[in-house]
Design a protein around this motif. Structure first.
Motif, short mmCIF file in Angstrom:
data_model
loop_
_atom_site.label_atom_id
_atom_site.label_comp_id
_atom_site.label_asym_id
_atom_site.label_seq_id
_atom_site.Cartn_x
_atom_site.Cartn_y
_atom_site.Cartn_z
N ARG A 11 0.86 -1.18 0.00
CA ARG A 11 0.00 0.00 0.00
C ARG A 11 0.90 1.23 0.00
O ARG A 11 1.57 1.50 1.00
N GLY A 12 0.92 1.94 -1.10
CA GLY A 12 1.80 3.08 -1.18
C GLY A 12 3.24 2.64 -1.04
O GLY A 12 3.74 1.85 -1.85
N ASP A 13 3.92 3.11 0.00
CA ASP A 13 5.32 2.74 0.24
C ASP A 13 5.47 1.67 1.30
O ASP A 13 6.59 1.40 1.77
N VAL A 14 4.35 1.04 1.72
CA VAL A 14 4.38 0.09 2.83
C VAL A 14 4.07 -1.32 2.34
O VAL A 14 3.01 -1.56 1.74
N ALA A 15 4.98 -2.26 2.59
CA ALA A 15 4.73 -3.68 2.32
C ALA A 15 4.07 -4.30 3.55
O ALA A 15 4.51 -4.07 4.68
N ILE A 16 3.01 -5.07 3.32
CA ILE A 16 2.24 -5.67 4.42
C ILE A 16 2.29 -7.19 4.29
O ILE A 16 1.81 -7.75 3.31
N LEU A 17 2.90 -7.84 5.28
CA LEU A 17 3.02 -9.30 5.30
C LEU A 17 2.05 -9.85 6.35
O LEU A 17 2.05 -9.40 7.50
N GLY A 18 1.24 -10.82 5.94
CA GLY A 18 0.29 -11.43 6.86
C GLY A 18 0.59 -12.89 7.10
O GLY A 18 0.66 -13.67 6.14
N LEU A 19 0.78 -13.28 8.35
CA LEU A 19 0.95 -14.69 8.68
C LEU A 19 -0.38 -15.39 8.47
O LEU A 19 -1.40 -14.98 9.01
N ASN A 20 -0.36 -16.46 7.68
CA ASN A 20 -1.63 -16.99 7.19
C ASN A 20 -1.76 -18.50 7.37
O ASN A 20 -2.03 -19.24 6.44
N ARG A 21 -1.58 -18.93 8.63
CA ARG A 21 -1.90 -20.31 9.02
C ARG A 21 -2.85 -20.27 10.21
O ARG A 21 -2.54 -20.80 11.29
N PRO A 22 -3.99 -19.62 10.07
CA PRO A 22 -4.86 -19.43 11.24
C PRO A 22 -5.30 -20.74 11.88
O PRO A 22 -5.53 -20.79 13.09
N GLN A 23 -5.42 -21.80 11.09
CA GLN A 23 -5.84 -23.09 11.65
C GLN A 23 -4.77 -23.66 12.58
O GLN A 23 -5.06 -24.53 13.41
N LYS A 24 -3.52 -23.17 12.44
CA LYS A 24 -2.41 -23.59 13.29
C LYS A 24 -1.97 -22.46 14.21
O LYS A 24 -0.86 -22.49 14.73
#
Length: 259
Positions: A11-24
């Protein structure tokens, strides 16, 4: 590369990383670390600041124990050193990193959060280092990074007793810098990262790379290094432009938080 364990957007100048193992509960596996490594490097080429957060009800509940229990001791050492390397890319890389924390920030999750530069937690966040109760020791950098944030005595207490602390305690202990209402940590972290992205790139690099090293030096060595960094950054073309903008009142003064 198709992402399996994380999400990624800019988003604009910001990289957004999402941890995506919600089941674990976003538990960290070897493959997870390799995907994180790839995305940290990608962010450095596409953004000026980064945010890491967790999908689902928790930020990260730590090491994937089902995978870890099958490893030999030597494999465990190599896995630990890889965590150190990848988390170190965030801590001492090109970008300032911000963490948005909620729910469990436990074990390896706290180690990951301790690798970034600014931590924002909402009211649901809780923090623990339960490795001692699992018959193991911290292996993702907590003995260095987390201990330096909260202090040796507090970390020893957490590991010996299995103590879990709430977000207000975590703020007092310097584990987090901002506390916000439930559900607001991510947008706050993005806003802070976007603001940091407007700083001079050389200033951000010096802040995130020089400050930790100076903390490891003697007083005299630290002051000597500081003088060189201050002189180097102040003579950059971007610094000259920004200083002149301030002197000609084209930018505002420091805001008074008491106003």
């Amino acid at each position: 590369m198709e992402l399996t364990y994380l999400t990624y957007e800019v988003r604009g100048d910001v990289a957004i990383l999402g941890l995506n193992r919600p089941q674990k509960r976003n538990a960290i596996s070897d493959a997870f670390v390799e995907e994180l490594a790839m995305l940290v490097r990608r962010a450095e080429s596409e953004a000026k600041a980064g945010v890491i957060h967790g999908h689902g009800p928790h930020f990260c509940a730590g090491l994937d124990l089902a995978e870890h229990v099958k490893k030999t001791p030597f494999e465990g050492v190599h896995g630990s050193r890889r965590w150190h390397e990848v988390f170190g890319w965030m801590q001492k890389g090109k970008l300032p990193w911000f963490a948005a924390l909620h729910g469990a920030v436990v074990g390896g999750g706290l180690e990951l959060a301790s690798s970034v530069h600014v931590r924002v937690a909402d009211s649901t966040a809780f923090f623990a280092l339960p490795e001692g109760q699992r018959g193991i020791f911290v292996g993702g950098g907590a003995s260095v990074r987390s201990a330096r944030l909260m202090g040796l005595a507090r970390m020893t207490d957490m590991m010996l007793t299995g103590r879990s602390v709430d977000v207000d305690t975590a703020e007092r202990w310097n584990l987090v810098q901002y506390v916000v209402p439930e559900g607001e940590a991510l947008e706050k972290a993005i806003a802070l990262a976007a603001h940091a992205a407007t700083n001079a790139e050389i200033s951000n690099y010096a802040i995130i790379n020089a400050l930790p090293r100076i903390q490891d030096m003697s007083t005299d060595d630290g002051l000597f290094v500081e003088s060189f960094i201050a002189s180097f950054t102040a003579t950059s073309p971007e610094a000259e432009e920004r200083l002149n903008a301030f002197l000609t009142k084209k930018v505002g003064k420091v805001a008074n938080p008491n106003a």
